[in-house]
Every structure is written in structure tokens, then in C-alpha cells.
Design a protein around this motif. Structure first.
Motif, short mmCIF file in Angstrom:
data_model
loop_
_atom_site.label_atom_id
_atom_site.label_comp_id
_atom_site.label_asym_id
_atom_site.label_seq_id
_atom_site.Cartn_x
_atom_site.Cartn_y
_atom_site.Cartn_z
N LYS A 252 -10.82 21.23 31.52
CA LYS A 252 -11.74 20.16 31.14
C LYS A 252 -11.46 18.83 31.83
O LYS A 252 -11.65 17.76 31.27
CB LYS A 252 -11.75 19.97 29.61
N VAL A 253 -10.95 18.90 33.07
CA VAL A 253 -10.85 17.70 33.91
C VAL A 253 -11.81 17.89 35.09
O VAL A 253 -12.13 19.02 35.47
CB VAL A 253 -9.42 17.47 34.41
N PRO A 254 -12.33 16.80 35.68
CA PRO A 254 -13.28 16.93 36.80
C PRO A 254 -12.68 17.72 37.95
O PRO A 254 -11.56 17.45 38.37
CB PRO A 254 -13.56 15.48 37.19
N ILE A 255 -13.41 18.69 38.44
CA ILE A 255 -12.91 19.53 39.53
C ILE A 255 -13.84 19.51 40.73
O ILE A 255 -13.39 19.65 41.87
CB ILE A 255 -12.66 20.98 39.04
N ILE A 256 -15.15 19.33 40.51
CA ILE A 256 -16.10 19.25 41.63
C ILE A 256 -17.14 18.18 41.36
O ILE A 256 -17.38 17.81 40.20
CB ILE A 256 -16.82 20.60 41.89
N LYS A 257 -17.72 17.67 42.44
CA LYS A 257 -18.90 16.82 42.38
C LYS A 257 -19.99 17.50 43.19
O LYS A 257 -19.72 18.03 44.28
CB LYS A 257 -18.61 15.44 42.94
N VAL A 258 -21.21 17.49 42.65
CA VAL A 258 -22.33 18.16 43.31
C VAL A 258 -23.42 17.14 43.58
O VAL A 258 -23.65 16.22 42.78
CB VAL A 258 -22.86 19.33 42.45
N SER A 259 -24.10 17.30 44.70
CA SER A 259 -25.09 16.31 45.14
C SER A 259 -26.30 16.23 44.22
O SER A 259 -27.04 15.26 44.26
CB SER A 259 -25.54 16.63 46.56
N GLN A 260 -26.51 17.25 43.39
CA GLN A 260 -27.60 17.20 42.43
C GLN A 260 -27.20 17.97 41.17
O GLN A 260 -26.25 18.74 41.19
CB GLN A 260 -28.89 17.79 43.02
N GLU A 261 -27.90 17.72 40.11
CA GLU A 261 -27.55 18.37 38.84
C GLU A 261 -27.88 19.85 38.91
O GLU A 261 -28.94 20.25 39.38
CB GLU A 261 -28.32 17.71 37.69
N ILE A 262 -26.95 20.67 38.42
CA ILE A 262 -27.13 22.12 38.44
C ILE A 262 -26.89 22.68 37.05
O ILE A 262 -26.26 22.04 36.20
CB ILE A 262 -26.18 22.79 39.46
N ASP A 263 -27.38 23.90 36.82
CA ASP A 263 -27.24 24.50 35.49
C ASP A 263 -25.86 25.12 35.33
O ASP A 263 -25.10 25.27 36.28
CB ASP A 263 -28.35 25.53 35.25
#
Length: 433
Positions: A252-263
Motif C-alpha cells: 500500500k505504498v505508491p509503486i507506479i504512476k500512469v499517464s491516465q486513470e485506469i481500472d
């Protein structure tokens, strides 16, 4: 199917580092070979051997049973002794060098092969012994050829035991431990340099991207790059991987960033291509080698060990690794075949790696003039190398200044201070143009 293959390959690479992997594999082979020989005995292979080479076959049930029992007991004894030596080796390496070197010693394949040969031979002899019929029967053919093979395998075990004694006495030597760590890191760095682009493409700003969180806990080892590229192309997204490879990632710590919101399903699919483990392996993370070599060098300077020679050797290996690291970019961007940047991987930058190494040496070796001189020689050598980025030389000079300041505060003898000052002032300055 490709994703499943990559996951299976990653799983195999992980379990190959376990001490029980090859012994288990050899045991299965030994059992299956024993079953095969029992089948061939039913087909009359011993009768064929007796007909052509009778001298090679034991044809007395009591003699065969006694011999196999004696040989199996002997192998069990040397196997127990070998396992005991492995435990002594691990305990001594942990006490004298660093607990971090244990995974490398445990995963030594040659030692695993020897233990596997022991287990395979024990299983083969045991099941061959079970196949001997104790009753007198004129139609019964003793599995003499199988017994002969059991004797041959036992002789091989004795030879493997002698090799094991030699190998384990070499493995505990600190020079060999340092050399193995260095070679693994060197191979990993050279592999990364071969794959690295001369000028990596610019990756977009990720400050406003959506963050997603880890669902597992463990050391972040590697990713299935080809699968992630396929996902990025399929869904028209870009991914930034936040943790540095080799770092311990909590749930439950940030592991990835994505350019748009995904499901959530796509998040789960992306994270399934991340490999976590409870151990650390240099083959997956070259930065671990800097940590292990540093810990060995620093521990050698502790009052209980007091071995400046080992500390100096560790600096020599670090010098070669840093010289190789100078050629690598701090940014890792993975592009598609069309040269479009899709994945950004956070890596340990040169300045941070150098600082972490030097902070330990400055703390524990600043009283030893020989180590201080060796560190300045390392700085001088690195400043003469061509860096991938000019900032690397600035980081080296900054660490040299910190080392010089700490040394002046620690060493009281003016002659020693003058010698160190001379080394510091002799460091080449980076070119301004």
C-alpha cells in the motif's frame, strides 16, 4: 501466453538461488533412474551383462545387500558432514564479513550439485536395495548391474566430497568472496550498458499522473519489460516505476504512476509483471554489490577484526565498479520500436550510490591513513575516466572534500595531514568547457 512464460521464467530464476533447488532436482533424477533400472532388470539386462562380462556383476544377494547398505550409510555420513560444513561456512561469513553475502554463498551451484549427487545416489541405492529379492529362486535374477552402478555412483560421491572440501575452503576466503561479488555486478552493469541508448528520450512530466499502490511486500527485483511495453501500446498509456530496483517495497505504498486513470483490473495486470522476493541478488540489482563490498570493507576495520588489508581490497573492487558505473546514465527510459518513450524506471543515481559508500568509509576508516590514501587514489582514478554525465565528476570532488575535512578533524599528526592534503590537491579538476 507470453506473459505466463515470462512469469514462469522469473519464478525459475528465483528458486534457482535456493540451496534446495538442485539437490531436489538431482533427487528426482536419482529416483527415476532407479525405477528405470528396475524396469530394465525385469527385461534381463543383468543376465546379458553376466553372459558377456561376468566379472562386473555381483551375483550373491547377501553380498549385494550388505555392500549397498554399507555404501548408503557412508554417503549419509559424508552428506551430514558436508551440510555441517555449509552451516559453519555461512556462520563464519556472516560473522567476519557481512550477512548480505549469504545469498551468494547459498546459491553456489557447485555446492548444490555435490549435495544433489549425494541425495540422488542415496535414493538410487535405497530403491535398488528394495528391489533385491531375499528369497532363493532359481528363476530370479539378482539386479547385479544395478548394484554395480550403485558402487560406481558411490565412488563418484567420494570424488565429489573431495572437491567439496576444496571448494568450500576457497569459498570462505574474503578475496574470493569480493571477486565473486565484483564479477556478478560487472556482468550486470555491462548487460545494462549494452541495452542502454546513448541519449535516452525525454520522458513526460509525471507530477500530475495518477499513482497506484503496491499489493505485495518484498524486495523489488525485476519487471517483465516486454509485457509492460505490450500493455502500454494496447491501452495507449505511459508508466513510471517509482521504487528503485532492489529496494524493499511495503504494501500500500505508491509503486507506479500512469499517464491516465485506469481500472483496477488493468492495475492488477500491470503489477503482475513485477517480481518481488524476500532475498537480494546482485544478478538482478548491481547496486547491491556496492553495499556488500562496502560492508565487508567497513567490518574489516572493526576492532574485533582489525584487517585494513581487506578494507583496501574492497576499495580496489569499488574503484573498478565505480569506473564502470561512470559510463551509465542515471535515467532509464524504455521505448517502443518506434522510439516512443513508454516506461521510466527509477534508478539509483551515481551521486547517491557514491555518497552511501563514502559515508560508511568516512565514518569507520577516517582514522586509518592507508585507507584514506587508497580512497583518494580511487577519486583520482575516477576523475581521469570519461563520465557519461559531467555531474559525476562534481559528485566525486564533493565526496573528496568531505573526506578531507573529516580526516583533518580526526588525524592529529601533522605529517599525515600534509600527506593527505597533498593527495587532495593533486586531484584533477573537471573541464569547464
Amino acid at each position: 501466453m507470453k506473459s505466463l512464460y515470462n512469469k514462469l521464467l522469473s519464478f525459475i530464476n528465483t528458486i534457482r538461488g535456493k540451496i534446495a533447488f538442485y539437490p531436489t532436482l538431482f533427487s528426482i533424477i536419482g529416483f527415476n533412474f532407479a525405477m528405470l533400472m528396475l524396469y530394465l532388470e525385469d527385461k534381463g539386462i543383468s543376465a546379458f551383462i553376466i553372459e558377456h562380462v561376468p566379472e562386473l556383476v555381483i551375483n550373491n544377494p547377501d553380498t549385494a545387500k550388505t555392500l549397498l547398505s554399507f555404501l548408503t550409510g557412508g554417503i549419509i555420513s559424508i552428506m551430514v558432514f558436508s551440510f555441517s560444513m555449509v552451516m559453519v561456512l555461512l556462520n563464519q561469513a556472516s560473522s567476519n564479513f557481512s550477512p548480505r553475502v549469504l545469498p551468494g554463498l547459498i546459491s553456489n551451484r557447485n555446492h548444490q550439485y555435490v549435495l544433489g549427487i549425494y541425495l540422488a545416489t542415496i535414493l538410487y541405492n535405497t530403491f535398488t536395495l528394495v528391489g533385491i529379492n531375499p528369497q532363493e529362486d532359481s528363476k530370479y535374477q539378482l539386479p547385479g548391474f544395478s548394484v554395480l552402478l550403485g558402487i560406481i555412483f558411490t565412488v563418484i560421491c567420494f570424488g565429489a566430497f573431495l572437491y567439496f572440501i576444496h571448494s568450500i575452503s576457497q569459498a570462505i576466503q574474503v578475496n574470493n568472496i569480493l571477486d565473486n561479488i565484483y564479477k556478478k555486478a560487472k556482468n550486470r552493469l555491462e548487460h545494462l550498458l549494452e541495452k542502454e541508448e546513448e541519449t535516452p528520450p525525454e520522458f513526460p512530466d509525471t507530477s500530475n499522473w495518477k499513482s497506484y499502490y503496491s499489493t505485495e511486500t518484498g524486495y523489488f527485483q525485476k519487471i517483465a519489460v516486454s509485457n509492460l511495453i505490450a500493455i502500454c501500446k494496447e491501452h495507449q498509456i505511459k508508466i513510471k516505476i517509482l521504487p528503485i530496483q532492489g529496494i524493499f517495497v511495503l504494501k500500500k505504498v505508491p509503486i507506479i504512476k500512469v499517464s491516465q486513470e485506469i481500472d483496477s483490473e488493468l492495475v492488477k495486470r500491470i503489477l503482475s509483471n513485477f517480481n518481488f522476493a524476500r532475498g537480494e541478488f546482485i544478478e538482478d540489482n548491481y547496486a547491491l554489490a556496492f553495499k556488500q563490498i562496502t560492508e565487508i570493507g567497513v567490518k574489516a576495520m572493526s576492532p574485533g577484526i582489525n584487517d585494513p588489508g581487506t578494507a583496501i581490497n574492497s576499495i580496489d573492487y569499488l574503484t573498478e565498479l565505480f569506473a564502470l558505473r561512470l559510463q551509465k546514465n542515471d535515467k532509464t527510459v524504455i521505448s517502443s520500436e518506434e522510439k516512443e518513450p513508454l516506461i521510466a524506471i527509477t534508478t539509483a543515481n551515481f551521486k547517491e550510490v557514491l555518497y552511501q559508500v563514502m559515508s560508511s568509509y568516512r565514518t569507520y576508516c577516517k582514522n586509518d591513513l592507508t585507507c584514506i590514501q587508497k580512497l583518494f587514489i580511487m577519486f583520482k582514478y575516477l576523475l581521469l575516466q570519461e563520465p557519461h554525465l559531467k555531474e559525476y565528476h562534481s559528485a566525486i570532488l564533493a565526496e573528496a572534500e568531505l573526506l578531507f575535512q573529516d580526516t583533518k578533524r580526526t588525524i592529529e599528526n601533522q605529517t599525515d595531514i600534509n600527506r593527505i592534503e597533498s593527495l587532495y590537491k593533486s586531484l584533477p579538476q573537471p573541464k569547464t568547457n
